[in-house]
Enzyme design. Structure first.
Site, PDB file in Angstrom:
ATOM      1  N   CYS A   1      -3.149  -3.650   0.163  1.00  0.00           N
ATOM      2  CA  CYS A   1      -1.741  -3.278   0.361  1.00  0.00           C
ATOM      3  C   CYS A   1      -1.402  -2.933   1.811  1.00  0.00           C
ATOM      4  CB  CYS A   1      -1.388  -2.085  -0.529  1.00  0.00           C
ATOM      5  SG  CYS A   1      -1.300  -2.470  -2.281  1.00  0.00           S
ATOM      6  N   ILE A   2      -1.979  -1.854   2.306  1.00  0.00           N
ATOM      7  CA  ILE A   2      -1.512  -1.257   3.556  1.00  0.00           C
ATOM      8  C   ILE A   2      -1.666  -2.191   4.766  1.00  0.00           C
ATOM      9  CG2 ILE A   2      -1.583   0.810   4.998  1.00  0.00           C
ATOM     10  CD1 ILE A   2      -0.745   1.225   2.100  1.00  0.00           C
TER      11      ILE A   2
END
Length: 439
Positions: A271-272
């Site tokens: 994600c990040i």
């Protein structure tokens, strides 16, 4: 709609989950626990065979629950996309990576949509869970699905509900985390809300698929920006001789207006490191600059370089150079207590260290062998070494990259000539020594 709503209420509706990875397989098991029969789809035949045999394919997954679901016939896995006509609801959980040019790669979504449209029948609900830029569901997925002649909102129903999976989180499981739901029309939203309402504790309906897509990006951008801030503070405080970990711990005692984030050797996970750039890419279409997000990305991507420089300086002070040094990396998964290597900063660190002439071996109890990756394919196949006193004494430095539980940090500190700790693991264990350097 009424037929599908009735089947969802009675939990006789069959669910199809496309992509049996870290998002799709836990979702499939949660749906089985909620009472739904589930067919899981994946293009990897080896993975499908292992799932059907009840073998663990994800380290933190409920293996006994998987075996029970398979044994009772409530779950089966398939590579045959022609079977996509069987489920009443199809949930898409495929990867959305970045290209080498850091642009969105929607090839998995497009390929999945092409598979679905060949089997799509009236009355089905299709939900995209993969993180992407606002507008993807209606601008990319919907036209492909409607190319077969059926119409969204009339013949089938289309929605977006972003995954909120946090692998290894024992406090917040999939079923306890609220599920945001947006639909292509009110009927699709209501059906999706009814579906997820049977699986999770709470649903959060929003006005459109684009809003739901933006929610997911906002959550991950919030984390990326705050991690970048604390990474930058780490660099500043290191230069000033201040321990950033002590600062964070003290600041965390404030009961309002502050939330602790922690620095590290770089960003990892699905994600990040990726999701914020889906918004920066889309924003250019509207001639809007995303300077804050892009700056955060620059800071976070620079952290592996910073760790290497700090390690090189620590070796210099001990009369060694990075070139020719033997480095024992402790932990290479992107997150503690997992086997997940997606976007792990350890891979970048190995590449940087070896480019500087160091020799790198690693120890990770969760990753016995480095799996293939698009960016660091040359590292695939390397094996974990035992964390013995002999191995520690033979290295010039032990570099702690992932702070797994169960690692003997006292032994590392006792036997390694130099210990470079990027996670504050030694200090959290109450350990210190003249050979310890925080990176």
């Amino acid at each position: 709609m009424q037929d599908l709503a009735h089947a969802l209420t009675a939990r006789t509706a069959t669910l199809g989950v496309i992509g049996l990875g870290y998002v799709g397989l836990p979702l499939a098991l949660a749906a089985v626990r909620a009472g739904f029969p589930v067919i899981g789809f994946d293009i990897n035949p080896q993975r499908v065979a292992r799932i059907n045999a009840g073998e663990p394919v994800i380290s933190h997954l409920d293996t006994e629950g998987l075996r029970a679901a398979i044994a009772t016939g409530r779950l089966r896995a398939s590579t045959d996309m022609a079977e996509l006509s069987l489920p009443d609801a199809i949930l898409i959980c495929v990867p959305t990576p970045l290209t080498p040019q850091r642009e969105p790669d929607l090839s998995f979504i497009r390929k999945t949509a092409a598979d679905i449209v060949r089997a799509l029948r009236p009355g089905q609900l299709v939900v995209l869970e993969s993180t992407t830029w606002p507008g993807t569901t209606e601008e990319v997925l919907k036209p492909i699905l409607e190319a077969g002649g059926l119409r969204s909102g009339q013949d089938f129903f289309l929605a977006f509900s972003p995954e909120r999976e946090d692998p290894g989180n024992d406090r917040h499981s999939l079923s306890t985390v609220p599920k945001v739901v947006g639909g292509d029309g009110a009927q699709a939203r209501d059906l999706a809300e009814q579906l997820y309402g049977a699986i999770v504790a709470r649903t959060v309906p929003v006005s459109s698929t684009a809003v739901a897509e933006a929610v997911k990006l906002t959550e991950n951008i919030f984390r990326a920006v705050n991690i970048a801030l604390v990474n930058e503070l780490k660099v500043v405080y290191d230069a000033m001789g201040i321990d950033v970990w002590e600062v964070i711990e003290a600041a965390s005692t404030k009961p309002f207006g502050y939330m602790p984030f922690h620095p590290g050797p770089g960003l990892g996970g699905h994600c990040i490191p990726i999701d914020p750039f889906y918004l920066t890419w889309k924003a250019r279409e509207f001639d809007v600059a995303t300077r804050f997000i892009e700056l955060a990305g620059e800071v976070n991507r620079a952290m592996p370089h910073y760790v290497v420089e700090r390690l090189a300086q620590a070796l210099d002070r001990r009369g060694r150079t990075l070139s020719g040094a033997a480095i024992l990396m402790v932990g290479i998964a992107y997150k503690r207590n997992l086997d997940d290597m997606r976007e792990s900063p350890a891979l970048k660190l190995i590449a940087l260290l070896e480019a500087r002439g160091a020799t790198v071996r690693y120890h990770d109890p969760h990753v016995p062998e480095i799996p293939p990756s698009r960016a660091h394919g040359a590292l695939a196949g390397r094996s974990s070494v035992a964390l013995t006193a002999e191995a520690l004494r033979a290295c010039d430095a032990a570099l702690i990259v992932t702070d797994h539980d169960g690692i003997d940090y006292a032994a590392i500190l006792a036997h390694a000539p130099l210990v470079a700790d990027t996670r504050n693991a030694c200090a959290r264990a109450g350990l210190d020594g003249p050979n310890l350097v925080k990176c």
